[in-house]
Design a protein around this motif. Structure first.
Motif, PDB file in Angstrom:
ATOM      1  N   ASN A   1       1.358   3.123  -0.082  1.00 22.94           N
ATOM      2  CA  ASN A   1       1.759   1.795  -0.627  1.00 22.94           C
ATOM      3  C   ASN A   1       2.912   0.885  -0.033  1.00 22.94           C
ATOM      4  O   ASN A   1       3.016  -0.236   0.172  1.00 22.94           O
ATOM      5  CB  ASN A   1       2.214   1.643  -2.332  1.00 22.94           C
ATOM      6  N   SER A   2       3.885   1.762   0.262  1.00 24.70           N
ATOM      7  CA  SER A   2       5.025   1.356   1.235  1.00 24.70           C
ATOM      8  C   SER A   2       4.459   0.804   2.680  1.00 24.70           C
ATOM      9  O   SER A   2       4.833  -0.176   2.959  1.00 24.70           O
ATOM     10  CB  SER A   2       6.197   2.246   1.364  1.00 24.70           C
ATOM     11  N   LEU A   3       3.691   1.609   3.153  1.00 27.09           N
ATOM     12  CA  LEU A   3       2.990   1.227   4.234  1.00 27.09           C
ATOM     13  C   LEU A   3       2.199  -0.161   4.284  1.00 27.09           C
ATOM     14  O   LEU A   3       2.314  -1.097   5.115  1.00 27.09           O
ATOM     15  CB  LEU A   3       2.185   2.069   4.909  1.00 27.09           C
ATOM     16  N   GLN A   4       1.557  -0.384   3.139  1.00 30.43           N
ATOM     17  CA  GLN A   4       0.836  -1.556   2.868  1.00 30.43           C
ATOM     18  C   GLN A   4       1.789  -2.752   2.807  1.00 30.43           C
ATOM     19  O   GLN A   4       1.233  -3.907   2.805  1.00 30.43           O
ATOM     20  CB  GLN A   4      -0.400  -1.183   1.870  1.00 30.43           C
ATOM     21  N   GLY A   5       2.767  -2.421   2.041  1.00 27.16           N
ATOM     22  CA  GLY A   5       3.768  -3.584   2.008  1.00 27.16           C
ATOM     23  C   GLY A   5       4.325  -4.133   3.242  1.00 27.16           C
ATOM     24  O   GLY A   5       4.649  -5.120   3.223  1.00 27.16           O
ATOM     25  N   ILE A   6       4.228  -3.181   4.304  1.00 32.76           N
ATOM     26  CA  ILE A   6       4.907  -3.506   5.440  1.00 32.76           C
ATOM     27  C   ILE A   6       3.684  -3.992   6.533  1.00 32.76           C
ATOM     28  O   ILE A   6       4.009  -4.979   7.248  1.00 32.76           O
ATOM     29  CB  ILE A   6       5.315  -2.229   6.192  1.00 32.76           C
ATOM     30  N   TYR A   7       2.706  -3.219   6.455  1.00 33.79           N
ATOM     31  CA  TYR A   7       1.693  -3.767   7.365  1.00 33.79           C
ATOM     32  C   TYR A   7       0.443  -4.430   6.824  1.00 33.79           C
ATOM     33  O   TYR A   7      -0.599  -4.404   7.532  1.00 33.79           O
ATOM     34  CB  TYR A   7       1.254  -2.339   8.178  1.00 33.79           C
ATOM     35  N   GLY A   8       0.360  -4.704   5.511  1.00 34.80           N
ATOM     36  CA  GLY A   8      -0.708  -5.359   4.881  1.00 34.80           C
ATOM     37  C   GLY A   8      -1.651  -4.441   4.444  1.00 34.80           C
ATOM     38  O   GLY A   8      -1.587  -3.177   4.513  1.00 34.80           O
ATOM     39  N   THR A   9      -2.467  -5.014   3.361  1.00 35.96           N
ATOM     40  CA  THR A   9      -3.689  -4.281   2.832  1.00 35.96           C
ATOM     41  C   THR A   9      -4.436  -3.611   3.757  1.00 35.96           C
ATOM     42  O   THR A   9      -4.944  -4.277   4.839  1.00 35.96           O
ATOM     43  CB  THR A   9      -4.412  -5.073   1.905  1.00 35.96           C
ATOM     44  N   ILE A  10      -4.778  -2.287   3.594  1.00 37.38           N
ATOM     45  CA  ILE A  10      -5.896  -1.551   4.537  1.00 37.38           C
ATOM     46  C   ILE A  10      -7.244  -1.995   4.054  1.00 37.38           C
ATOM     47  O   ILE A  10      -7.499  -1.431   2.875  1.00 37.38           O
ATOM     48  CB  ILE A  10      -5.539  -0.110   4.466  1.00 37.38           C
ATOM     49  N   PRO A  11      -8.188  -2.481   4.797  1.00 34.15           N
ATOM     50  CA  PRO A  11      -9.521  -2.791   4.028  1.00 34.15           C
ATOM     51  C   PRO A  11     -10.271  -1.658   3.694  1.00 34.15           C
ATOM     52  O   PRO A  11     -10.961  -1.829   2.378  1.00 34.15           O
ATOM     53  CB  PRO A  11     -10.131  -3.733   5.032  1.00 34.15           C
ATOM     54  N   LYS A  12     -10.406  -0.715   4.643  1.00 38.29           N
ATOM     55  CA  LYS A  12     -11.410   0.404   4.003  1.00 38.29           C
ATOM     56  C   LYS A  12     -10.420   1.688   4.219  1.00 38.29           C
ATOM     57  O   LYS A  12      -9.564   2.021   5.085  1.00 38.29           O
ATOM     58  CB  LYS A  12     -12.377   0.504   5.354  1.00 38.29           C
ATOM     59  N   HIS A  38      -1.837  -8.320  -7.228  1.00 36.62           N
ATOM     60  CA  HIS A  38      -1.804  -7.956  -5.546  1.00 36.62           C
ATOM     61  C   HIS A  38      -1.245  -9.288  -4.715  1.00 36.62           C
ATOM     62  O   HIS A  38      -1.614  -9.529  -3.606  1.00 36.62           O
ATOM     63  CB  HIS A  38      -3.279  -7.787  -5.190  1.00 36.62           C
ATOM     64  N   LYS A  39      -0.636 -10.151  -5.338  1.00 34.51           N
ATOM     65  CA  LYS A  39       0.043 -11.311  -4.522  1.00 34.51           C
ATOM     66  C   LYS A  39       0.842 -10.763  -3.449  1.00 34.51           C
ATOM     67  O   LYS A  39       1.128 -11.371  -2.452  1.00 34.51           O
ATOM     68  CB  LYS A  39       0.742 -12.248  -5.556  1.00 34.51           C
ATOM     69  N   SER A  40       1.827  -9.884  -3.722  1.00 32.78           N
ATOM     70  CA  SER A  40       2.624  -9.198  -2.602  1.00 32.78           C
ATOM     71  C   SER A  40       2.125  -8.723  -1.422  1.00 32.78           C
ATOM     72  O   SER A  40       2.189  -9.047  -0.067  1.00 32.78           O
ATOM     73  CB  SER A  40       3.660  -8.291  -3.110  1.00 32.78           C
ATOM     74  N   SER A  41       0.835  -7.925  -1.608  1.00 30.71           N
ATOM     75  CA  SER A  41       0.087  -7.296  -0.458  1.00 30.71           C
ATOM     76  C   SER A  41      -0.749  -8.551   0.229  1.00 30.71           C
ATOM     77  O   SER A  41      -0.762  -8.413   1.432  1.00 30.71           O
ATOM     78  CB  SER A  41      -0.658  -6.463  -0.968  1.00 30.71           C
ATOM     79  N   SER A  42      -1.154  -9.585  -0.430  1.00 34.79           N
ATOM     80  CA  SER A  42      -1.849 -10.393   0.083  1.00 34.79           C
ATOM     81  C   SER A  42      -1.381 -11.358   0.843  1.00 34.79           C
ATOM     82  O   SER A  42      -2.036 -12.193   1.596  1.00 34.79           O
ATOM     83  CB  SER A  42      -2.842 -11.286  -1.109  1.00 34.79           C
ATOM     84  N   GLN A  43      -0.026 -11.400   1.041  1.00 36.49           N
ATOM     85  CA  GLN A  43       0.822 -12.427   1.922  1.00 36.49           C
ATOM     86  C   GLN A  43       0.904 -11.829   3.141  1.00 36.49           C
ATOM     87  O   GLN A  43       1.596 -12.580   4.007  1.00 36.49           O
ATOM     88  CB  GLN A  43       2.131 -12.905   1.203  1.00 36.49           C
ATOM     89  N   ILE A  44       0.523 -10.702   3.286  1.00 41.27           N
ATOM     90  CA  ILE A  44       1.182 -10.057   4.729  1.00 41.27           C
ATOM     91  C   ILE A  44      -0.458  -9.683   5.423  1.00 41.27           C
ATOM     92  O   ILE A  44      -1.338  -9.356   4.751  1.00 41.27           O
ATOM     93  CB  ILE A  44       1.509  -8.516   4.444  1.00 41.27           C
ATOM     94  N   ALA A  45      -0.391 -10.311   6.887  1.00 44.96           N
ATOM     95  CA  ALA A  45      -1.660  -9.933   7.519  1.00 44.96           C
ATOM     96  C   ALA A  45      -1.953  -8.363   7.735  1.00 44.96           C
ATOM     97  O   ALA A  45      -0.973  -7.589   8.196  1.00 44.96           O
ATOM     98  CB  ALA A  45      -1.595 -10.578   8.895  1.00 44.96           C
ATOM     99  N   SER A  46      -2.947  -7.874   7.554  1.00 45.50           N
ATOM    100  CA  SER A  46      -3.495  -6.506   7.800  1.00 45.50           C
ATOM    101  C   SER A  46      -3.323  -6.325   9.411  1.00 45.50           C
ATOM    102  O   SER A  46      -3.928  -6.883   9.999  1.00 45.50           O
ATOM    103  CB  SER A  46      -4.777  -6.396   7.330  1.00 45.50           C
ATOM    104  N   GLN A  47      -2.768  -5.142   9.490  1.00 45.39           N
ATOM    105  CA  GLN A  47      -2.257  -4.600  10.833  1.00 45.39           C
ATOM    106  C   GLN A  47      -3.145  -3.212  11.083  1.00 45.39           C
ATOM    107  O   GLN A  47      -3.245  -2.735  12.011  1.00 45.39           O
ATOM    108  CB  GLN A  47      -1.182  -4.241  10.954  1.00 45.39           C
ATOM    109  N   ILE A  48      -4.000  -2.540  10.103  1.00 46.55           N
ATOM    110  CA  ILE A  48      -4.517  -1.436   9.840  1.00 46.55           C
ATOM    111  C   ILE A  48      -5.903  -1.541   9.439  1.00 46.55           C
ATOM    112  O   ILE A  48      -5.941  -2.190   8.340  1.00 46.55           O
ATOM    113  CB  ILE A  48      -3.754  -0.344   9.248  1.00 46.55           C
ATOM    114  N   ASP A  49      -6.771  -1.352  10.289  1.00 53.83           N
ATOM    115  CA  ASP A  49      -8.105  -1.179   9.910  1.00 53.83           C
ATOM    116  C   ASP A  49      -8.568  -0.470   8.800  1.00 53.83           C
ATOM    117  O   ASP A  49      -9.432  -0.748   8.013  1.00 53.83           O
ATOM    118  CB  ASP A  49      -9.241  -1.404  11.263  1.00 53.83           C
TER     119      ASP A  49
END
Length: 409
Positions: A1-12, A38-49
């Motif tokens: 969750n910390s990673l997703q907070g920095i690098y965005g939501t991981i789609p898969k 999910h507002k906080s994570s939705s503001q960050i562009a995903s960098q991990i597929d």
């Protein structure tokens, strides 16, 4: 969750194993508790597929084998902790000063990819490191001699002077790793170590199951070698790893063989290891004869290559001298052609398999047209896959993953 907070939501998110499933459940619960909308994570562009969660129990084979890369052998012989290891200070001193040094003195060596030379040799077979270091040293000497033995113009001297700090750093790096590689080579030339690798190779490349074990005892070196190791009081870790490897790869051990191992270990190392043996049985590393699943897994995933030659190979088999780590193979098949192609094998491995999709705004996805295919490795927008091992990972597996990355890029 910390990673997703920095690098965005991981789609898969994919996973295999009981602990992997548990980690995903914890992750989902924490995410719902901290940001239910999910507002906080939705503001960050995903960098991990993609994220792959792997339970160590899914691949018990690889940690039982001896790592044969330069970095892997360093970990086997002296141990690597926090990207550093401690080595005898005497190996870095000249022959004249070695006798004056304290044999107990240790020198801490930082092992980082920021060091160009280490980044180049860390994943290589240890037998290839020595010749490569000799070439590096010859090149540095050639550069020095070039300016020493002929007249140099002011412009050339200025360029040489500006490059001098870099050359000195390169020479220090080569000298340091030459000393380390010499130590590794000496340990690899030990007769017991050579026989250990030979026995491991025999276990890995043998297709004989437990039903053929008793008939092959006369020609099989595994049991006599393990018994000799116990009699010589070699490290208990070495003995237990070999016994567990023999059990896993042969679909269990006959009761007579297992009881003999237990008796010898308790008599030699003490009754305190009885609990260890019981725990190894509980977690499935020491078992009685069971269904012959390993030959099917080896064949389908192509875990071994009998024709492997370390002198020319630079592929996934390099880390373990002809064996491709099962965990890395699972990651490879996930990327292409997908886990559906090995569904039957996944059923033979312990723990559940799962696949989850996380909602993410299309504008924040790394790709506008994300589909089920994970095999797209374009140079402009390559796949970024996070592989998370629950239970630890070996340097050999990391080296194999790096090789897989370059093969698929």
């Amino acid at each position: 969750n910390s990673l997703q907070g920095i690098y965005g939501t991981i789609p898969k998110i994919y996973g295999k194993g009981d602990s992997a499933k548990l980690v995903y459940q914890y992750m989902s619960r924490m995410k719902n508790e901290t940001c239910p909308d999910h507002k906080s994570s939705s503001q960050i562009a995903s960098q991990i597929d993609t994220c792959l969660l792997l339970d160590r129990n899914v691949d018990p084979i690889t940690p039982l084998l001896t790592q044969l890369t330069y970095e892997g052998l360093l970990d086997e012989f002296v141990g690597i902790r926090s990207a550093s290891c401690k080595l005898p200070a005497s190996i870095f001193k000249s022959d004249d000063n070695k006798g004056l040094s304290d044999p107990q003195e240790k020198r801490k060596i930082i092992l980082s990819s920021n060091e160009t030379l280490f980044s180049e040799i860390r994943d290589k077979d240890s037998r290839l490191v020595g010749p490569l270091l000799v070439k590096k040293l010859d090149h540095i000497k050639e550069v020095y001699d070039k300016h020493k033995n002929r007249e140099t113009s002011v412009a050339e001297l200025k360029v040489f002077t500006s490059n001098l700090p870099q050359l000195v750093a390169q020479k220090d790096s080569v000298s340091r790793h030459t000393a380390i590689a010499t130590l590794v080579k000496e340990k690899c030339q030990d007769l017991d170590f050579k026989e250990l690798i030979e026995v491991e190779q025999g276990i890995m490349f043998s297709d004989s199951g437990i039903m053929n074990l008793s008939s092959s005892l006369e020609i099989d070196k595994t049991i006599p070698f393990i018994e000799d190791c116990i009699a010589k009081q070699h490290s208990i870790e070495k003995v237990l790893k070999l016994i567990c490897l023999q059990s896993v790869m042969n679909n269990g051990l006959k009761q007579k063989v297992l009881d003999n191992y237990k008796r010898e270990i308790i008599h030699t190392y003490g009754y305190q290891y009885l609990t260890t043996l019981v725990n190894l049985e509980r977690c499935g590393l020491l078992t009685h004869p069971n269904a012959r699943v390993m030959p099917s897994i080896k064949k389908t995933l192509k875990l071994t290559d009998p024709d492997f030659d370390f002198r020319v190979a630079t592929d996934i088999f390099s880390s373990y001298d002809g064996y491709a780590p099962l965990s890395v193979r699972l990651a490879q098949f996930l990327l292409t052609p997908g886990w559906r192609s090995i569904d039957e094998v996944l059923k033979l491995l312990p723990g559940p398999k799962f696949e989850q999709r996380q909602d993410i705004a299309s504008a924040l996805q790394r790709r506008n047209n994300v589909d089920d295919s994970l095999s797209v490795f374009g140079n402009e927008n390559p796949q970024v896959v996070l592989i998370f091992f629950i239970g630890g990972v070996t340097f050999g597996e990391i080296a194999a993953l790096r090789t897989t990355h370059w093969e698929m890029s």
